[in-house]
Design a protein around this motif. Structure first.
Motif, PDB file in Angstrom:
ATOM      1  N   GLN B  16       5.811  -6.621   1.026  1.00  0.00           N
ATOM      2  CA  GLN B  16       5.472  -6.994   2.408  1.00  0.00           C
ATOM      3  C   GLN B  16       4.041  -6.594   2.737  1.00  0.00           C
ATOM      4  N   ARG B  17       3.645  -5.400   2.236  1.00  0.00           N
ATOM      5  CA  ARG B  17       2.292  -4.927   2.552  1.00  0.00           C
ATOM      6  C   ARG B  17       1.252  -5.869   1.968  1.00  0.00           C
ATOM      7  N   LEU B  18       1.492  -6.313   0.732  1.00  0.00           N
ATOM      8  CA  LEU B  18       0.536  -7.235   0.114  1.00  0.00           C
ATOM      9  C   LEU B  18       0.476  -8.552   0.887  1.00  0.00           C
ATOM     10  N   LEU B  19       1.656  -9.040   1.278  1.00  0.00           N
ATOM     11  CA  LEU B  19       1.681 -10.316   1.997  1.00  0.00           C
ATOM     12  C   LEU B  19       1.052 -10.171   3.380  1.00  0.00           C
ATOM     13  N   LEU B  20       1.279  -9.016   4.022  1.00  0.00           N
ATOM     14  CA  LEU B  20       0.640  -8.782   5.315  1.00  0.00           C
ATOM     15  C   LEU B  20      -0.870  -8.736   5.159  1.00  0.00           C
ATOM     16  N   GLY B  21      -1.309  -8.115   4.050  1.00  0.00           N
ATOM     17  CA  GLY B  21      -2.741  -8.079   3.758  1.00  0.00           C
ATOM     18  C   GLY B  21      -3.283  -9.486   3.602  1.00  0.00           C
ATOM     19  N   LEU B  22      -2.502 -10.323   2.919  1.00  0.00           N
ATOM     20  CA  LEU B  22      -2.914 -11.710   2.719  1.00  0.00           C
ATOM     21  C   LEU B  22      -3.006 -12.430   4.057  1.00  0.00           C
ATOM     22  N   LEU B  23      -2.064 -12.103   4.950  1.00  0.00           N
ATOM     23  CA  LEU B  23      -2.064 -12.713   6.271  1.00  0.00           C
ATOM     24  C   LEU B  23      -3.353 -12.382   7.012  1.00  0.00           C
ATOM     25  N   VAL B  24      -3.790 -11.120   6.897  1.00  0.00           N
ATOM     26  CA  VAL B  24      -5.046 -10.709   7.542  1.00  0.00           C
ATOM     27  C   VAL B  24      -6.202 -11.511   6.956  1.00  0.00           C
ATOM     28  N   THR B  25      -6.224 -11.603   5.618  1.00  0.00           N
ATOM     29  CA  THR B  25      -7.259 -12.387   4.937  1.00  0.00           C
ATOM     30  C   THR B  25      -7.301 -13.812   5.489  1.00  0.00           C
ATOM     31  N   LEU B  26      -6.112 -14.435   5.531  1.00  0.00           N
ATOM     32  CA  LEU B  26      -6.042 -15.826   5.946  1.00  0.00           C
ATOM     33  C   LEU B  26      -6.382 -16.010   7.420  1.00  0.00           C
ATOM     34  N   ARG B  27      -5.897 -15.058   8.246  1.00  0.00           N
ATOM     35  CA  ARG B  27      -6.146 -15.182   9.678  1.00  0.00           C
ATOM     36  C   ARG B  27      -7.643 -15.206   9.946  1.00  0.00           C
ATOM     37  N   VAL B  28      -8.353 -14.229   9.362  1.00  0.00           N
ATOM     38  CA  VAL B  28      -9.795 -14.177   9.581  1.00  0.00           C
ATOM     39  C   VAL B  28     -10.463 -15.429   9.015  1.00  0.00           C
ATOM     40  N   ALA B  29     -10.103 -15.766   7.757  1.00  0.00           N
ATOM     41  CA  ALA B  29     -10.799 -16.870   7.096  1.00  0.00           C
ATOM     42  C   ALA B  29     -10.547 -18.191   7.829  1.00  0.00           C
TER      43      ALA B  29
END
Lengths: 287, 225
Positions: B16-29
């Motif tokens: 979940q932590r990795l996917l949440l991290g990915l979500l942050v990446t995607l949200r900003v990008a």
């Protein structure tokens, strides 16, 4: 076209410089008003903002459940408990080594608890409280050819990590010893295992942990007499918080808080061969 | 031994932590990409103007973002501005501002380039046919320019997604940082952990960026005919 660009750039630089210069007085006024109410501001906010590492076990890391853990974090929780009455009232700001000074300067955090070594250069930019840990350069070597003094290193290869205090120490004080340098700790440790050097020099706390995991090696020389302290840091000029921290650290020292924190967090990583007294400082420097 | 690392992915809430991290990446990008495309097209059209007073400020803006590394911009806006002015922005807002400004600058140059590269007679014929300036852009120039700008645009978008890795430097915990946190905690027990975690992060980036490049190729092929 070029001429216009140069003119514009010049104008822009002037504006930026003027802006920076103008804001200096503002900033000073702001810090002085802050200094009188730094602790009240934290209480009003209800959380203590602490900069910690998120990837440096056992000092500051995030466990499999996403919780901050480590020696620094234990102290952060205790500070929050004593200041705000609840150890969960900490806002962890995860930081990188290079960002620690800037986080304080830009007022993003109240305290930095991130394995922050006291150095004269840093003291010009932030205020350090009393230390809670000490580090020295140590030397780890294979048990089969143990290095117990610097003299034994003559004519041998010593592995160091670039940019560390260990590298600087040997370049300055023992230029005759051949150094093998690596960019990262992981690489340096691998090199030692592969026998690409006879020993490795690094902060002793780090070596203790590694030697504990690698029983063929031991830290036969644990201090070179270059003692450095690790201390909490606050924004320059925040005397109110600094004084509170010093009193708090001394009070914690009275109850041997840091020995307990050591047993809880560092001992499992460093192993039995190291005594807590080699690493912790109980809230102030012993004379 | 090699397999021991993969179990860490499923330990606790690591996945979940990795996917949440990915979500942050995607949200900003992605927010930055949307802003960049809209603003970039507008500024790109404005920049085709031959008026020096219009050209120079935008040119300066573009060059500032091209010459100064994104990391420096992040540091300046996150650390230097709050220290000198009374303006404290959260790390993610700073990230959005910097990425949008950067994306807009680059996108405007792509759009300007593709409009200018169109044969001159396209604009001249439009005018001869009696189209207004707005109509000329709407029906003649923009559709053709879009076709030409797709490949560099997709290139820019994937670059923006990948550059979010810099955000760890201002304390945004995105997917790579989460990966490093997990690696450092498990390094001693699982020596192969970095292979698995970085492998997984690679896969996540691939899953996002690869469809984009496929999509652009399909668009190109479709519009080529």
């Amino acid at each position: 076209m070029k001429k216009y660009l140069v003119l514009l750039l010049a104008a822009l630089t002037a504006v930026i410089l003027a802006a920076c210069g103008g804001s200096d007085s503002e900033e000073k006024a702001e810090t002085s008003s802050e200094a009188t109410s730094a602790i009240d501001a934290i209480k009003e906010r209800g959380t203590l903002r602490v900069a910690v590492f998120s990837d440096k076990p056992p000092f500051g890391y995030v466990d499999a459940n996403g919780e901050n853990q480590g020696y620094d974090v234990v102290l952060a929780k205790r500070l929050a408990k004593d200041l705000l009455g609840d150890e969960s009232k900490v806002e962890y700001v995860l930081t990188e080594a290079q960002a620690r000074v800037d986080l304080l300067k830009s007022d993003k955090v109240d305290v930095v608890l991130a394995n922050f070594t006291v150095t004269p250069e840093r003291q010009e930019q932030v205020d350090f409280a009393n230390p809670y840990m000490k580090v020295d350069i140590g030397i780890v070597s294979p048990n089969s050819a143990s290095i117990e003094s610097v003299e034994q290193l003559k004519g041998k290869k010593l592995i160091v990590t670039k940019g560390t205090t260990a590298e600087a120490f040997f370049m300055k004080n023992h230029p005759d010893i051949e150094l093998v340098k690596y960019d990262q700790n992981t690489e340096a440790f691998e090199a030692l295992k592969d026998g690409r050097g006879d020993a490795m020099a690094q902060d002793n706390a780090l070596l203790f942990g590694w030697a504990n995991e690698n029983p063929d090696f031991s830290v036969a020389l644990s201090t070179l007499g270059e003692l450095d302290y690790i201390a909490p840091a606050v924004k320059k000029g925040n005397t109110e918080l600094l004084e509170w921290l010093n009193t708090e650290l001394e009070a914690l020292g009275q109850e041997q808080f840091f020995h307990k924190a050591y047993d809880e967090t560092l001992k499992p990583a460093f192993g039995e061969n190291i005594s807590a007294d080699d690493v912790v400082v109980e809230g102030k420097v012993e004379e | 031994m090699l397999n021991s690392g993969i179990s860490v992915l499923f330990e606790g809430v690591n996945m979940q932590r990795l996917l949440l991290g990915l979500l942050v990446t995607l949200r900003v990008a992605l927010i930055a990409v949307v802003i960049s495309i809209v603003m970039g097209i507008l500024i790109g059209i404005i920049r085709t103007s031959k008026n020096k007073l219009v050209q120079i400020p935008f040119r300066l803006y573009l060059e500032l973002f091209r010459i100064i590394p994104i990391l420096v911009w992040l540091f300046v806006i996150y650390y230097v501005i709050p220290a000198n002015f009374d303006l404290n922005l959260s790390a993610e807002v700073v990230a959005l501002i910097v990425f949008s400004l950067w994306g807009t600058a680059e996108m405007s140059d792509i759009v300007r380039g593709s409009i200018i590269s169109l044969p001159k007679h396209q604009a001249e014929s439009s005018k001869a046919l009696g189209l207004s300036v707005a109509q000329m852009y709407r029906y003649v120039l923009i559709p053709q320019a879009t076709k030409r700008s797709i490949p560099p645009m997709i290139n820019l978008i994937t670059r923006m997604i990948k550059t979010t890795a810099l955000l760890t430097m201002i304390g945004v915990v995105e997917v790579i940082k989460v990966g490093q946190q997990i690696i450092e905690v498990n390094n001693l027990d699982h020596p192969t952990i970095s292979f698995w975690i970085y492998g997984f992060v690679f896969l996540l980036y691939f899953v996002i960026c690869f469809p984009l490049s496929r999509f652009s190729r399909r668009l190109e092929r479709k519009w080529a005919t």
